[in-house]
Design a protein around this motif. Structure first.
Motif, PDB file in Angstrom:
ATOM      1  N   GLY A  91       0.748  -1.157  -0.154  1.00 49.06           N
ATOM      2  CA  GLY A  91      -0.008  -0.017   0.062  1.00 49.06           C
ATOM      3  C   GLY A  91       0.820   1.224   0.105  1.00 49.06           C
ATOM      4  N   ILE A  92       1.872   1.294   0.728  1.00 49.19           N
ATOM      5  CA  ILE A  92       2.703   2.227   0.822  1.00 49.19           C
ATOM      6  C   ILE A  92       3.417   2.618  -0.415  1.00 49.19           C
ATOM      7  N   GLU A  93       3.772   1.666  -1.248  1.00 48.10           N
ATOM      8  CA  GLU A  93       4.599   1.758  -2.476  1.00 48.10           C
ATOM      9  C   GLU A  93       3.474   2.048  -3.529  1.00 48.10           C
ATOM     10  N   LEU A  94       2.346   1.529  -3.542  1.00 49.61           N
ATOM     11  CA  LEU A  94       1.218   2.096  -4.405  1.00 49.61           C
ATOM     12  C   LEU A  94       1.110   3.765  -4.052  1.00 49.61           C
ATOM     13  N   LYS A  95       0.891   4.039  -2.954  1.00 50.40           N
ATOM     14  CA  LYS A  95       0.877   5.625  -2.824  1.00 50.40           C
ATOM     15  C   LYS A  95       1.961   6.227  -3.185  1.00 50.40           C
ATOM     16  N   ARG A  96       3.196   6.058  -3.257  1.00 52.88           N
ATOM     17  CA  ARG A  96       4.263   6.621  -3.594  1.00 52.88           C
ATOM     18  C   ARG A  96       4.191   6.552  -5.015  1.00 52.88           C
ATOM     19  N   GLU A  97       3.802   5.579  -5.614  1.00 57.05           N
ATOM     20  CA  GLU A  97       3.717   5.702  -7.256  1.00 57.05           C
ATOM     21  C   GLU A  97       2.721   6.618  -7.480  1.00 57.05           C
ATOM     22  N   LEU A  98       1.611   6.695  -6.864  1.00 55.20           N
ATOM     23  CA  LEU A  98       0.319   7.390  -7.187  1.00 55.20           C
ATOM     24  C   LEU A  98       0.621   8.952  -6.980  1.00 55.20           C
ATOM     25  N   VAL A  99       1.361   9.143  -6.031  1.00 47.32           N
ATOM     26  CA  VAL A  99       1.778  10.514  -5.566  1.00 47.32           C
ATOM     27  C   VAL A  99       2.959  11.260  -6.203  1.00 47.32           C
ATOM     28  N   VAL A 100       4.140  10.545  -6.115  1.00 47.23           N
ATOM     29  CA  VAL A 100       5.412  11.012  -6.608  1.00 47.23           C
ATOM     30  C   VAL A 100       6.033  10.270  -7.776  1.00 47.23           C
ATOM     31  N   GLU A 102       5.775   6.825 -11.008  1.00 52.16           N
ATOM     32  CA  GLU A 102       5.392   6.676 -12.425  1.00 52.16           C
ATOM     33  C   GLU A 102       3.945   6.839 -12.548  1.00 52.16           C
ATOM     34  N   LEU A 103       3.253   6.590 -11.517  1.00 48.37           N
ATOM     35  CA  LEU A 103       1.556   6.634 -11.787  1.00 48.37           C
ATOM     36  C   LEU A 103       1.021   8.003 -11.274  1.00 48.37           C
ATOM     37  N   ARG A 104       1.888   8.918 -11.172  1.00 46.30           N
ATOM     38  CA  ARG A 104       1.244  10.329 -10.686  1.00 46.30           C
ATOM     39  C   ARG A 104       0.613  11.017 -11.822  1.00 46.30           C
ATOM     40  N   THR A 105       0.951  10.871 -12.899  1.00 50.99           N
ATOM     41  CA  THR A 105       0.140  11.618 -13.995  1.00 50.99           C
ATOM     42  C   THR A 105      -0.403  10.520 -15.234  1.00 50.99           C
ATOM     43  N   THR A 254       2.523  10.646   2.311  1.00 48.39           N
ATOM     44  CA  THR A 254       3.807  10.269   1.468  1.00 48.39           C
ATOM     45  C   THR A 254       4.739  11.488   1.286  1.00 48.39           C
ATOM     46  N   ILE A 255       4.000  12.735   1.200  1.00 45.91           N
ATOM     47  CA  ILE A 255       4.829  14.029   0.959  1.00 45.91           C
ATOM     48  C   ILE A 255       5.248  14.747   2.275  1.00 45.91           C
ATOM     49  N   PRO A 256       6.569  14.753   2.745  1.00 44.41           N
ATOM     50  CA  PRO A 256       6.976  15.306   3.931  1.00 44.41           C
ATOM     51  C   PRO A 256       6.538  16.768   4.117  1.00 44.41           C
ATOM     52  N   ASP A 257       6.377  17.286   5.133  1.00 42.63           N
ATOM     53  CA  ASP A 257       5.951  18.624   5.399  1.00 42.63           C
ATOM     54  C   ASP A 257       7.401  19.469   5.300  1.00 42.63           C
TER      55      ASP A 257
END
Length: 439
Positions: A91-100, A102-105, A254-257
């Protein structure tokens, strides 16, 4: 000004941050994959040795808290309990791919997602066709759908194959989308008797988990007890408990403050990923891969419709689905294959994706309640994974000289500044548009 879209390369040089993230993830998966291979071999040897009775006794030994509905066998604890950690990482890897990643766009996600979806649909269709033709059960249609990234990377490590980062990233993206598909399939198609109150409690726990993330609350003493409660409620709710792990992985920020060195998702992944790859998945394999390998059992794999469908789905279906989808998607878009690579490289990667160990074994256990059929399907998963590994090895080893040259070019850092020289070349591959994936 030239059109950037016309210059984009599929499987070209990755942007440096993405390459570094992929390298970190795959380094752990490779080590874990080697441990996984050892665990699978130990399970097979043990289950087919004179001490097979001890193996079955340990696997079937029950313990837990009956009052909470958690009196499970060792085998079920590894499948329903420990694998939740594996799916948390997924789930973490999927979220990372979706946010930052290869899957972000949609542009960068289109080609790997199309390839992954076809790489799931074609194996399922081939299984259904094989099972129907032989008069078998269709319940195993989802077994050949998932790629085991750790097992695949372990094969590459054993072969000492130096795949360039873009090929490894493509394989990782395929596996991430595969995991998402498997999660949805497990949640939708393989629930047991549903308990609405327990599911409502699990949902409320996930809402609290989300609110804690929104409030920037830190401290494991908040999240670990809450995560265990959500897992237990999800299990008692009739939905496979691994779904709880995925849900929490997707909720983690996923994105640091500003001023934050790394995000909560990155911190959790850093701590949990080695445990998942090096302990959780090998333990699951130890108690899931111990099937009886006899002449009669092997004969059943290639004569019974259900296990035969699994073998055909993984070995032929994965290859056909991923390669055909990738070729057609690239053929009818403006993306061009990296000129340093050939379609034979995509074919080799497509065959490698036919290694479907961990999730395939899990879905096989969920799909077939008859122990004999389940054992034959497990044997089919093992045989198909070995066949896919051997075929991929033959294809990829032929191209290893090219892979080694590309890999070395990506890692040369002559000025020792921590940045590979290829990313600092003006007019080089990165400047020429090869930093992009397909658009």
């Amino acid at each position: 000004m030239s059109d950037v879209r016309s210059r984009s390369y599929f499987l070209g040089l990755l942007p440096l941050p993405e390459r570094q993230a992929v390298a970190r993830a795959l380094r752990t998966e490779t080590v874990g994959g080697l441990v996984l291979l050892v665990a699978a071999v130990v399970a097979l040897v043990w289950a087919n040795s004179p001490w097979s009775g001890a193996y079955e006794q340990i696997r079937d030994f029950h313990f837990g808290i009956p009052a909470l509905g958690l009196d499970l066998s060792v085998g079920h604890w590894t499948a329903d309990g420990l694998l939740a950690v594996f799916f948390l990482v997924a789930g973490i890897e999927l979220k990372r791919e979706l946010v930052v990643g290869e899957l972000r766009t949609p542009a960068t996600a289109a080609l790997p997602v199309i390839a992954a979806v076809c790489g799931m649909a074609v194996p399922a269709a081939l299984y259904a066709a094989t099972a129907s033709a032989g008069g078998g059960s269709l319940r195993g249609w989802a077994v050949p759908m998932a790629t085991d990234i750790a097992f695949a990377l372990a094969v590459l490590a054993v072969l000492s194959t130096h795949l360039p980062a873009a090929l490894r990233a493509f394989l990782l993206t395929l596996a991430v989308v595969d995991d998402l598909g498997a999660i949805l399939i497990i949640a939708v198609f393989f629930p047991s008797d549903l308990n609405p109150w327990a599911l409502a409690g699990a949902g409320a726990g996930l809402v609290v988990f989300h609110l804690l993330q929104r409030a920037r609350v830190r401290g494991w003493w908040w999240y670990v007890p809450l995560g265990l409660a959500v897992w237990a409620l999800m299990y008692n709710g009739g939905v496979h408990a691994t779904v709880a792990g995925v849900a929490m992985g997707l909720i983690l920020r996923t994105i640091p403050d500003p001023g934050e060195k790394e995000s909560p998702a990155a911190r959790v992944a850093h701590l949990v990923h080695p445990v998942s790859a090096g302990i959780v998945v090998p333990l699951f394999a130890l108690f899931a891969a111990g099937v009886s390998i006899t002449g009669a059992a092997l004969g059943e794999v290639f004569t019974s419709p259900e296990p035969l469908g699994v073998v055909i789905g993984l070995v032929a279906g994965k290859t056909l689905g991923i390669f055909a989808a990738t070729y057609l998607a690239a053929r009818f878009t403006r993306a061009r294959l990296n000129p340093d690579l050939a379609w034979a490289d995509v074919l080799g990667l497509s065959v490698l994706a036919g290694i479907g160990f961990t999730v395939a074994l899990l879905i096989g256990e969920l799909a077939f309640t008859d122990s004999q059929t389940a054992e034959h399907v497990k044997a089919a998963v093992l045989i198909a994974s070995v066949l896919a590994a051997l075929l991929a090895a033959a294809l990829l080893r032929r191209r290893n000289t090219i892979y080694r040259r590309l890999y070395e070019a990506e890692t040369v850092d002559a000025d020792a500044d921590g940045i590979p020289d290829i990313y600092q070349q003006t007019g080089g591959p990165a400047a020429a548009g090869r930093g992009g994936q397909a658009t």
